[in-house]
Design a protein around this motif. Sequence first.
Motif, PDB file in Angstrom:
ATOM      1  N   LEU A  72    -103.455 -23.469 -90.169  1.00 18.87           N
ATOM      2  CA  LEU A  72    -102.619 -24.729 -89.802  1.00 18.87           C
ATOM      3  C   LEU A  72    -101.355 -24.383 -89.624  1.00 18.87           C
ATOM      4  CD1 LEU A  72    -104.395 -27.752 -91.083  1.00 18.87           C
ATOM      5  CD2 LEU A  72    -104.830 -26.765 -88.893  1.00 18.87           C
ATOM      6  N   PHE A  73    -100.508 -24.626 -88.312  1.00 15.66           N
ATOM      7  CA  PHE A  73     -99.034 -24.295 -88.426  1.00 15.66           C
ATOM      8  C   PHE A  73     -98.306 -25.331 -87.755  1.00 15.66           C
ATOM      9  CE2 PHE A  73    -101.451 -20.264 -88.085  1.00 15.66           C
ATOM     10  CZ  PHE A  73    -100.393 -19.267 -88.472  1.00 15.66           C
ATOM     11  N   ALA A  74     -97.047 -25.495 -88.264  1.00 14.95           N
ATOM     12  CA  ALA A  74     -96.046 -26.306 -87.834  1.00 14.95           C
ATOM     13  C   ALA A  74     -95.513 -25.588 -86.530  1.00 14.95           C
ATOM     14  CB  ALA A  74     -95.080 -26.632 -88.801  1.00 14.95           C
ATOM     15  N   VAL A  75     -95.363 -26.178 -85.351  1.00 16.15           N
ATOM     16  CA  VAL A  75     -94.828 -25.637 -84.201  1.00 16.15           C
ATOM     17  C   VAL A  75     -93.654 -26.347 -83.417  1.00 16.15           C
ATOM     18  CG1 VAL A  75     -95.558 -25.043 -81.788  1.00 16.15           C
ATOM     19  CG2 VAL A  75     -96.981 -24.768 -83.725  1.00 16.15           C
ATOM     20  N   THR A  76     -92.692 -25.559 -83.316  1.00 16.92           N
ATOM     21  CA  THR A  76     -91.571 -26.237 -82.418  1.00 16.92           C
ATOM     22  C   THR A  76     -91.397 -25.775 -81.252  1.00 16.92           C
ATOM     23  OG1 THR A  76     -90.349 -26.850 -84.583  1.00 16.92           O
ATOM     24  CG2 THR A  76     -89.222 -26.800 -82.741  1.00 16.92           C
ATOM     25  N   LEU A  77     -91.568 -26.743 -80.213  1.00 18.61           N
ATOM     26  CA  LEU A  77     -91.651 -26.219 -78.589  1.00 18.61           C
ATOM     27  C   LEU A  77     -90.039 -26.227 -78.319  1.00 18.61           C
ATOM     28  CD1 LEU A  77     -94.619 -28.038 -77.266  1.00 18.61           C
ATOM     29  CD2 LEU A  77     -94.358 -25.641 -78.148  1.00 18.61           C
ATOM     30  N   PRO A  86     -92.410 -29.212 -91.403  1.00 17.47           N
ATOM     31  CA  PRO A  86     -90.881 -28.427 -91.797  1.00 17.47           C
ATOM     32  C   PRO A  86     -90.435 -28.122 -90.224  1.00 17.47           C
ATOM     33  CG  PRO A  86     -92.856 -27.188 -92.141  1.00 17.47           C
ATOM     34  CD  PRO A  86     -93.277 -28.552 -91.889  1.00 17.47           C
ATOM     35  N   VAL A  87     -89.185 -28.020 -89.892  1.00 14.82           N
ATOM     36  CA  VAL A  87     -88.719 -27.529 -88.598  1.00 14.82           C
ATOM     37  C   VAL A  87     -88.909 -25.970 -88.520  1.00 14.82           C
ATOM     38  CG1 VAL A  87     -86.858 -27.277 -87.049  1.00 14.82           C
ATOM     39  CG2 VAL A  87     -87.018 -29.466 -88.439  1.00 14.82           C
ATOM     40  N   ALA A  88     -89.920 -25.646 -87.806  1.00 17.95           N
ATOM     41  CA  ALA A  88     -90.073 -24.056 -87.660  1.00 17.95           C
ATOM     42  C   ALA A  88     -88.867 -23.294 -87.170  1.00 17.95           C
ATOM     43  CB  ALA A  88     -91.263 -24.065 -86.729  1.00 17.95           C
TER      44      ALA A  88
END
Length: 302
Positions: free
Chosen positions: A79-84, A300-302
């Motif tokens: 699982l990942f945190a992703v920021t577009l 978290p802000v990636a």
Amino acid sequence: MTSAPRVERIEAAGRAAVGECPVWHAKDRALYWVDIPARRIVRLRPESGQRSEWTLPEQVACFAFDAAGSIVAGMESGLFAVTLQDAGDVRVTKLAAPRFDAPGMRFNDGRCDRQGRFWAGTMVQDMAQASTAGALYRFDANGTLSAPIVDGLITQNGLAFSPDGAIMYLSDSHPQRRLIWAFDLDTDTGMPHDRRLFADLNHHMGRPDGAAVDADGCYWTCANDAGCLLRFTPEGKLDRTVAVPAVKPSMCAFGGDDLSTLYVTSIRPASNATDNDGSVFALRPGVQGLPEPGYAGMLPVA
């Protein structure tokens, strides 16, 4: 008798190899979805037809937004945190990973429950193996990944939750299974119990792929390989069948400002594909959906 709704292909959405996980993001007034083998998240603003896409470092199969607009995503290795970001840029941070019990696994279907916990399951990508190494996991608002909640799955799919959050639905779409189960869900602890058969698609048509629950509490499943959507009442009775012009519909989601549009992604088969296969479709089935819950934790802000 309910008349058949008109099903329209959304030309601006383009085509996907394996379109999955449509999510309506109300704040953006936009539909998001993934193309798994392309490692891509796609966004479409239906009013303008504006389409954007982001390519991730791994295959991505499922995701949910948090309150700040970041994404928790089920990918190949965890699982990942992703920021577009603008201009197609993307940033990712690994959050957690289960112990994969076989080689060649990845996450598959996933979404949040009504309390904002993110649920996602794993599968062996080579479906010909019919491996039962797949399992369902829960990622809570504290950022903790559970041990397997349900194991022995071949092709985990069909996650959805009743309007009050007290029922969890789960399917196995492998040709050897084709089953949908219902569980009672303890909304405080997030533990499902009293697993029971909800629908057996061996007695209907297709394989139960991705799903959505409408405001009436009915469960819509994409009948993969059968080119249709099936709606089951909370009692597990099939009450509607809606044909779609693609043989492998993969997942559906309600969207639009009034949540009265049902969006459907699809998969492009390896042979005998038509122009419709791999497209995104829209229809108005005469019922409303429910707002898609976001992830309740802070990513978290990636």
